[in-house]
Design a protein around this motif. Structure first.
Motif, PDB file in Angstrom:
ATOM      1  N   UNK A  38      22.915  33.524  69.093  1.00 39.28           N
ATOM      2  CA  UNK A  38      23.373  32.274  68.481  1.00 39.28           C
ATOM      3  C   UNK A  38      23.564  32.469  66.979  1.00 39.28           C
ATOM      4  N   UNK A  39      24.684  31.931  66.468  1.00 37.28           N
ATOM      5  CA  UNK A  39      24.958  32.023  65.041  1.00 37.28           C
ATOM      6  C   UNK A  39      25.587  33.310  64.585  1.00 37.28           C
ATOM      7  N   UNK A  40      26.024  34.152  65.538  1.00 38.69           N
ATOM      8  CA  UNK A  40      26.570  35.473  65.147  1.00 38.69           C
ATOM      9  C   UNK A  40      28.035  35.402  64.723  1.00 38.69           C
ATOM     10  N   UNK A  41      28.723  34.294  65.018  1.00 41.61           N
ATOM     11  CA  UNK A  41      30.133  34.167  64.638  1.00 41.61           C
ATOM     12  C   UNK A  41      31.105  34.227  65.794  1.00 41.61           C
ATOM     13  N   UNK A  42      30.613  34.378  67.022  1.00 31.78           N
ATOM     14  CA  UNK A  42      31.529  34.553  68.162  1.00 31.78           C
ATOM     15  C   UNK A  42      32.317  33.281  68.477  1.00 31.78           C
ATOM     16  N   UNK A  43      31.650  32.121  68.483  1.00 30.51           N
ATOM     17  CA  UNK A  43      32.366  30.873  68.772  1.00 30.51           C
ATOM     18  C   UNK A  43      33.306  30.517  67.635  1.00 30.51           C
ATOM     19  N   UNK A  44      32.901  30.752  66.398  1.00 31.39           N
ATOM     20  CA  UNK A  44      33.794  30.498  65.267  1.00 31.39           C
ATOM     21  C   UNK A  44      35.037  31.361  65.361  1.00 31.39           C
ATOM     22  N   UNK A  45      34.878  32.627  65.757  1.00 32.56           N
ATOM     23  CA  UNK A  45      36.035  33.513  65.940  1.00 32.56           C
ATOM     24  C   UNK A  45      36.958  32.954  67.020  1.00 32.56           C
ATOM     25  N   UNK A  46      36.383  32.525  68.144  1.00 29.77           N
ATOM     26  CA  UNK A  46      37.182  31.965  69.228  1.00 29.77           C
ATOM     27  C   UNK A  46      37.925  30.711  68.762  1.00 29.77           C
ATOM     28  N   UNK A  47      37.246  29.853  68.030  1.00 32.12           N
ATOM     29  CA  UNK A  47      37.872  28.610  67.561  1.00 32.12           C
ATOM     30  C   UNK A  47      39.003  28.898  66.581  1.00 32.12           C
ATOM     31  N   UNK A  48      38.906  29.961  65.805  1.00 33.51           N
ATOM     32  CA  UNK A  48      40.015  30.334  64.922  1.00 33.51           C
ATOM     33  C   UNK A  48      41.194  30.860  65.730  1.00 33.51           C
ATOM     34  N   UNK A  49      40.928  31.636  66.777  1.00 35.59           N
ATOM     35  CA  UNK A  49      42.014  32.099  67.647  1.00 35.59           C
ATOM     36  C   UNK A  49      42.705  30.907  68.314  1.00 35.59           C
ATOM     37  N   UNK A  50      41.912  29.882  68.664  1.00 33.89           N
ATOM     38  CA  UNK A  50      42.452  28.701  69.333  1.00 33.89           C
ATOM     39  C   UNK A  50      43.185  27.771  68.378  1.00 33.89           C
ATOM     40  N   UNK A  51      42.892  27.852  67.082  1.00 29.39           N
ATOM     41  CA  UNK A  51      43.484  26.936  66.120  1.00 29.39           C
ATOM     42  C   UNK A  51      42.625  25.715  65.857  1.00 29.39           C
ATOM     43  N   UNK A  52      41.410  25.697  66.394  1.00 28.86           N
ATOM     44  CA  UNK A  52      40.498  24.585  66.154  1.00 28.86           C
ATOM     45  C   UNK A  52      39.800  24.704  64.806  1.00 28.86           C
ATOM     46  N   UNK A  53      39.780  25.900  64.253  1.00 27.88           N
ATOM     47  CA  UNK A  53      39.306  26.160  62.894  1.00 27.88           C
ATOM     48  C   UNK A  53      40.353  27.033  62.216  1.00 27.88           C
ATOM     49  N   UNK A 145      40.991  25.083  86.515  1.00 25.43           N
ATOM     50  CA  UNK A 145      42.298  24.770  87.089  1.00 25.43           C
ATOM     51  C   UNK A 145      43.220  24.128  86.077  1.00 25.43           C
ATOM     52  N   UNK A 146      42.678  23.224  85.249  1.00 23.47           N
ATOM     53  CA  UNK A 146      43.508  22.564  84.246  1.00 23.47           C
ATOM     54  C   UNK A 146      44.031  23.565  83.212  1.00 23.47           C
ATOM     55  N   UNK A 147      43.253  24.616  82.936  1.00 24.89           N
ATOM     56  CA  UNK A 147      43.735  25.659  82.029  1.00 24.89           C
ATOM     57  C   UNK A 147      44.774  26.549  82.715  1.00 24.89           C
ATOM     58  N   UNK A 148      44.498  26.940  83.968  1.00 15.47           N
ATOM     59  CA  UNK A 148      45.383  27.868  84.677  1.00 15.47           C
ATOM     60  C   UNK A 148      46.741  27.253  84.949  1.00 15.47           C
ATOM     61  N   UNK A 149      46.762  25.962  85.267  1.00 14.60           N
ATOM     62  CA  UNK A 149      47.995  25.319  85.694  1.00 14.60           C
ATOM     63  C   UNK A 149      49.062  25.339  84.599  1.00 14.60           C
ATOM     64  N   UNK A 150      48.623  25.491  83.358  1.00 11.94           N
ATOM     65  CA  UNK A 150      49.578  25.535  82.240  1.00 11.94           C
ATOM     66  C   UNK A 150      50.311  26.860  82.149  1.00 11.94           C
ATOM     67  N   UNK A 151      49.769  27.899  82.782  1.00 18.17           N
ATOM     68  CA  UNK A 151      50.334  29.253  82.712  1.00 18.17           C
ATOM     69  C   UNK A 151      50.507  29.706  81.255  1.00 18.17           C
ATOM     70  N   UNK A 152      49.396  29.685  80.483  1.00 15.18           N
ATOM     71  CA  UNK A 152      49.473  30.034  79.063  1.00 15.18           C
ATOM     72  C   UNK A 152      49.527  31.543  78.867  1.00 15.18           C
ATOM     73  N   UNK A 153      49.723  31.937  77.610  1.00 14.31           N
ATOM     74  CA  UNK A 153      49.707  33.357  77.274  1.00 14.31           C
ATOM     75  C   UNK A 153      48.288  33.910  77.289  1.00 14.31           C
ATOM     76  N   UNK A 154      47.299  33.053  77.015  1.00 13.77           N
ATOM     77  CA  UNK A 154      45.910  33.523  76.961  1.00 13.77           C
ATOM     78  C   UNK A 154      44.962  32.385  77.311  1.00 13.77           C
ATOM     79  N   UNK A 155      43.820  32.765  77.911  1.00 15.51           N
ATOM     80  CA  UNK A 155      42.725  31.836  78.165  1.00 15.51           C
ATOM     81  C   UNK A 155      41.622  32.106  77.153  1.00 15.51           C
ATOM     82  N   UNK A 156      41.079  31.045  76.575  1.00 17.21           N
ATOM     83  CA  UNK A 156      39.928  31.145  75.692  1.00 17.21           C
ATOM     84  C   UNK A 156      38.809  30.335  76.322  1.00 17.21           C
TER      85      UNK A 156
END
Length: 368
Positions: A38-53, A145-156
């Motif tokens: 916890x607190x290592x930066x992994x979720x923050x990295x993911x949120x930056x890839x997603x555009x949430x940060x 399923x809600x993520x898959x149905x979009x057929x995105x370029x990547x899943x986070x």
């Protein structure tokens, strides 16, 4: 193509640095796990890839396009959260349809995708149900399923199995891996659970205190940890670490531990002080007088094997012992190692010392 690249990525919150100058290539079609405490930066990295940060510095590219400061909906990614993030007032079918209706997908195509995804996730029988009445595992299937149905370029995926009980979490690990083998969509998955990481990942990225410490396949992470932190963080029990007496020269094939010579894979760089690392399953108990002198302090039974806690003059050790041979607490034993599986760390920098085995692994990863 859905390769994700992050370069010199940084995220600061006032005086706190959550992610520190990280660079990484997440290959197209791979299942990549960001792993760490916890607190290592992994979720923050993911949120930056997603555009949430948005990052404080550095760049993020998706499929060759710079998406560093694009909004989430402009990135063609789908995210699955730990707490499902379903619309509780909607039924299962409406939750699955919602992102497609927002994108203006024709009704015929919506019906086709819903039927396909429901079949993949085996939730056809839930399509007419309300979300609020579903068990946790079923809700997570609907969220997937809600993520898959979009057929995105990547899943986070941000710890999507964290709220499930142990038995169902193990089952969902198997299901997620099967799903990835079928879809082959680039997936970035955050967890603090090393068992999940080992079961799911093509590549694991170990983080701590905002830094990427190692990015490798599960075999490399487990057998050739890049530093002492990774050696201790990965494995239950973790890797044993013993002080080496004296310096280690480049080309050395032996080191001295507790006054005894121990063979090691040929070292390719010197160290003034070193630590010997060996996994518990590569420690063997022998007759007294052979190898290091040890004493069995404690024994734990795990059904398929025993874990013996040993005390030696070189320091404490743990050994995995086959279940047919129960160690006896208090007995004197010899302690030997599978010398081909030993790794060495520079005791000052705590970094892995390169050897013929680590070099061979890195070559196989590059060309594999």
């Amino acid at each position: 193509m859905a390769e994700i690249q992050i370069k010199n990525l940084q995220k600061r919150f006032a005086d706190f640095t959550a992610v520190r100058n990280s660079s990484l290539v997440l290959e197209d079609g791979k299942f990549v796990v960001l792993l760490g405490p916890s607190g290592c930066g992994k979720t923050t990295t993911l949120r930056m890839i997603a555009g949430l940060e948005y990052p404080s510095g550095g760049t993020i590219t998706l499929d060759g396009d710079d998406v560093t400061y694009l909004r989430p909906r402009e990135r063609d990614i789908a995210m699955v959260f730990q707490l499902f993030a379903l619309y509780p007032h909607m039924g299962v079918r409406d939750n699955l349809e919602f992102p497609l209706r927002n994108e203006g997908v024709p009704r015929v195509e919506i019906d086709r995708r819903i039927a396909e995804v429901a079949g993949i996730l085996r939730i056809e029988h839930l399509l007419g149900s309300r979300v609020g009445g579903l068990a946790g595992g079923d809700r997570q299937r609907v969220a997937l399923g809600r993520a898959i149905v979009r057929q995105p370029k990547a899943f986070l995926m941000d710890e999507p199995l964290g709220t499930l009980d142990a038995e169902f979490r193990e089952l969902m690990c198997v299901e997620l891996r099967k799903l990835h083998e079928r879809l082959k969509t680039t997936t970035v998955f955050v967890t603090h659970d090393q068992n999940e990481a080992m079961a799911l990942a093509d590549h694991i990225v170990v983080m701590n205190s905002g830094d990427i410490l190692q990015a490798d396949d599960p075999h490399g992470i487990y057998n050739f940890p890049s530093c002492v932190f990774v050696a201790r963080f990965i494995g239950r029990p973790p890797m044993n670490l013993l002080d080496v007496h004296g310096s280690v020269a480049a080309g050395a094939c032996q080191v001295q531990v507790d006054g005894r010579q121990v063979g090691v894979p040929r070292v390719e760089a010197p160290a003034a002080r070193a630590l010997l690392g060996v996994r518990p399953e590569h420690v063997r108990l022998t007759a007294p007088g052979e190898g290091l002198a040890g004493r069995v302090e404690r024994v734990e039974y795990f059904g398929s094997h025993w874990i013996a806690e040993l005390q030696t003059d070189a320091g404490p050790l743990k050994a995995v012992v086959e279940k047919a041979t129960r160690p006896v607490e208090g007995e004197r034993v010899g302690v030997g190692f599978d010398e081909s599986r030993i790794v060495l760390f520079d005791a000052d920098t705590e970094r892995l010392l390169p050897s013929v085995t680590t070099t061979a692994h890195r070559s196989s990863v590059r060309h594999g």
